[in-house]
Design a protein around this motif. Sequence first.
Motif, PDB file in Angstrom:
ATOM      1  N   ARG A 127      75.938  43.564 116.387  1.00  0.00           N
ATOM      2  CA  ARG A 127      75.308  42.575 117.298  1.00  0.00           C
ATOM      3  C   ARG A 127      73.790  42.625 116.744  1.00  0.00           C
ATOM      4  O   ARG A 127      73.076  41.574 116.488  1.00  0.00           O
ATOM      5  CB  ARG A 127      75.366  42.812 118.918  1.00  0.00           C
ATOM      6  N   MET A 128      73.262  43.899 116.767  1.00  0.00           N
ATOM      7  CA  MET A 128      71.903  44.011 116.443  1.00  0.00           C
ATOM      8  C   MET A 128      71.439  43.651 114.867  1.00  0.00           C
ATOM      9  O   MET A 128      70.741  43.113 114.610  1.00  0.00           O
ATOM     10  CB  MET A 128      71.220  45.527 116.663  1.00  0.00           C
ATOM     11  N   PHE A 129      72.441  44.042 113.982  1.00  0.00           N
ATOM     12  CA  PHE A 129      72.311  43.902 112.559  1.00  0.00           C
ATOM     13  C   PHE A 129      72.487  42.162 112.450  1.00  0.00           C
ATOM     14  O   PHE A 129      71.587  41.719 111.930  1.00  0.00           O
ATOM     15  CB  PHE A 129      73.455  44.387 111.895  1.00  0.00           C
ATOM     16  N   PHE A 130      73.344  41.633 113.218  1.00  0.00           N
ATOM     17  CA  PHE A 130      73.554  40.270 113.172  1.00  0.00           C
ATOM     18  C   PHE A 130      72.163  39.611 113.409  1.00  0.00           C
ATOM     19  O   PHE A 130      71.614  38.636 112.900  1.00  0.00           O
ATOM     20  CB  PHE A 130      74.552  39.626 113.828  1.00  0.00           C
ATOM     21  N   ARG A 131      71.459  39.984 114.531  1.00  0.00           N
ATOM     22  CA  ARG A 131      70.281  39.214 114.909  1.00  0.00           C
ATOM     23  C   ARG A 131      69.135  39.634 113.821  1.00  0.00           C
ATOM     24  O   ARG A 131      68.420  38.523 113.530  1.00  0.00           O
ATOM     25  CB  ARG A 131      69.957  40.176 116.597  1.00  0.00           C
ATOM     26  N   GLN A 132      69.142  40.870 113.354  1.00  0.00           N
ATOM     27  CA  GLN A 132      68.246  40.975 112.299  1.00  0.00           C
ATOM     28  C   GLN A 132      68.331  40.262 110.957  1.00  0.00           C
ATOM     29  O   GLN A 132      67.640  39.850 110.457  1.00  0.00           O
ATOM     30  CB  GLN A 132      68.149  42.675 111.913  1.00  0.00           C
ATOM     31  N   TYR A 133      69.608  39.983 110.712  1.00  0.00           N
ATOM     32  CA  TYR A 133      70.096  39.283 109.442  1.00  0.00           C
ATOM     33  C   TYR A 133      69.561  37.881 109.961  1.00  0.00           C
ATOM     34  O   TYR A 133      69.192  37.230 108.740  1.00  0.00           O
ATOM     35  CB  TYR A 133      71.605  39.465 109.655  1.00  0.00           C
ATOM     36  N   LEU A 134      69.726  37.246 110.956  1.00  0.00           N
ATOM     37  CA  LEU A 134      69.294  35.796 111.171  1.00  0.00           C
ATOM     38  C   LEU A 134      67.652  35.911 111.136  1.00  0.00           C
ATOM     39  O   LEU A 134      67.160  34.756 110.524  1.00  0.00           O
ATOM     40  CB  LEU A 134      69.926  35.315 112.518  1.00  0.00           C
ATOM     41  N   ASN A 135      66.928  36.742 111.483  1.00  0.00           N
ATOM     42  CA  ASN A 135      65.643  36.845 111.385  1.00  0.00           C
ATOM     43  C   ASN A 135      65.229  36.792 110.064  1.00  0.00           C
ATOM     44  O   ASN A 135      64.180  36.178 109.676  1.00  0.00           O
ATOM     45  CB  ASN A 135      64.954  38.057 112.129  1.00  0.00           C
ATOM     46  N   GLU A 136      65.690  37.769 109.410  1.00  0.00           N
ATOM     47  CA  GLU A 136      65.340  37.815 107.789  1.00  0.00           C
ATOM     48  C   GLU A 136      65.843  36.594 107.084  1.00  0.00           C
ATOM     49  O   GLU A 136      65.124  36.066 106.125  1.00  0.00           O
ATOM     50  CB  GLU A 136      66.137  38.976 107.181  1.00  0.00           C
ATOM     51  N   LEU A 137      66.839  36.037 107.426  1.00  0.00           N
ATOM     52  CA  LEU A 137      67.343  34.549 106.866  1.00  0.00           C
ATOM     53  C   LEU A 137      66.176  33.681 107.002  1.00  0.00           C
ATOM     54  O   LEU A 137      65.870  32.916 106.013  1.00  0.00           O
ATOM     55  CB  LEU A 137      68.380  34.110 107.414  1.00  0.00           C
ATOM     56  N   ASN A 155      69.468  51.829 107.264  1.00  0.00           N
ATOM     57  CA  ASN A 155      70.349  50.770 107.740  1.00  0.00           C
ATOM     58  C   ASN A 155      69.652  49.667 108.618  1.00  0.00           C
ATOM     59  O   ASN A 155      69.966  48.429 108.193  1.00  0.00           O
ATOM     60  CB  ASN A 155      71.599  51.383 108.565  1.00  0.00           C
ATOM     61  N   TYR A 156      68.941  49.852 109.573  1.00  0.00           N
ATOM     62  CA  TYR A 156      68.270  49.024 110.556  1.00  0.00           C
ATOM     63  C   TYR A 156      67.336  48.137 109.801  1.00  0.00           C
ATOM     64  O   TYR A 156      67.275  46.988 110.142  1.00  0.00           O
ATOM     65  CB  TYR A 156      67.634  49.689 111.570  1.00  0.00           C
ATOM     66  N   LEU A 157      66.560  48.549 108.661  1.00  0.00           N
ATOM     67  CA  LEU A 157      65.430  47.843 108.246  1.00  0.00           C
ATOM     68  C   LEU A 157      65.671  47.254 106.935  1.00  0.00           C
ATOM     69  O   LEU A 157      65.111  46.160 106.407  1.00  0.00           O
ATOM     70  CB  LEU A 157      63.990  48.658 108.158  1.00  0.00           C
ATOM     71  N   ILE A 158      66.651  47.811 106.042  1.00  0.00           N
ATOM     72  CA  ILE A 158      66.678  47.442 104.654  1.00  0.00           C
ATOM     73  C   ILE A 158      68.091  46.600 104.443  1.00  0.00           C
ATOM     74  O   ILE A 158      68.128  45.441 103.797  1.00  0.00           O
ATOM     75  CB  ILE A 158      66.782  48.417 103.754  1.00  0.00           C
ATOM     76  N   LEU A 159      69.049  46.885 105.231  1.00  0.00           N
ATOM     77  CA  LEU A 159      70.530  46.199 105.067  1.00  0.00           C
ATOM     78  C   LEU A 159      70.256  44.687 105.489  1.00  0.00           C
ATOM     79  O   LEU A 159      70.796  44.102 104.848  1.00  0.00           O
ATOM     80  CB  LEU A 159      71.691  46.888 105.665  1.00  0.00           C
TER      81      LEU A 159
END
Length: 158
Positions: A26-36, A130-134
């Motif tokens: 869930r946290m990865f997906f949230r970060q992914y959307l922010n980076e998008l 993993n949290y910052l780069i992936l």
Amino acid sequence: MIKALRTVGRYFMLMGRTFSRPERMRMFFRQYLNELEQLGVNSIGIVLLISFFIGAVITIQIKLNIESPWMPRWTVGYVTREIMLLEFSSSIMCLILAGKVGSNIASELGTMRVTQQIDALEIMGVNSANYLILPKISAMVSVIPILVTFSIFAGIIG
């Protein structure tokens, strides 16, 4: 030679930590959307602007260099389209995005390192790589084809 091998080894260890399975999806997906949004959507303007002008310059150059009564009038548009599809949209846009997005990521991670935010993540037990780069890598891999498609259409319109 030893220093170079040590650097390559540290890089591979970082990539191993980066591409491990995220602990919280869930946290990865949230970060992914922010980076998008931050890396992809905010780059649309510069991609469209540069592609428009590249398409216009290609058209002008082809028109000036291939003036012949034997050439049909549609040749300029056809050649411009082929050049934008095959060469410029993918290669030039990726170079421009590498510069823009790369400097953005480097400044963000550098600021986090200076203010010791990365160390705080490590202390809390979070895999910081993993949290910052992936999420950044995943976002760019999924948004670059869309940006190249925008670039193709803007270049042809230009």
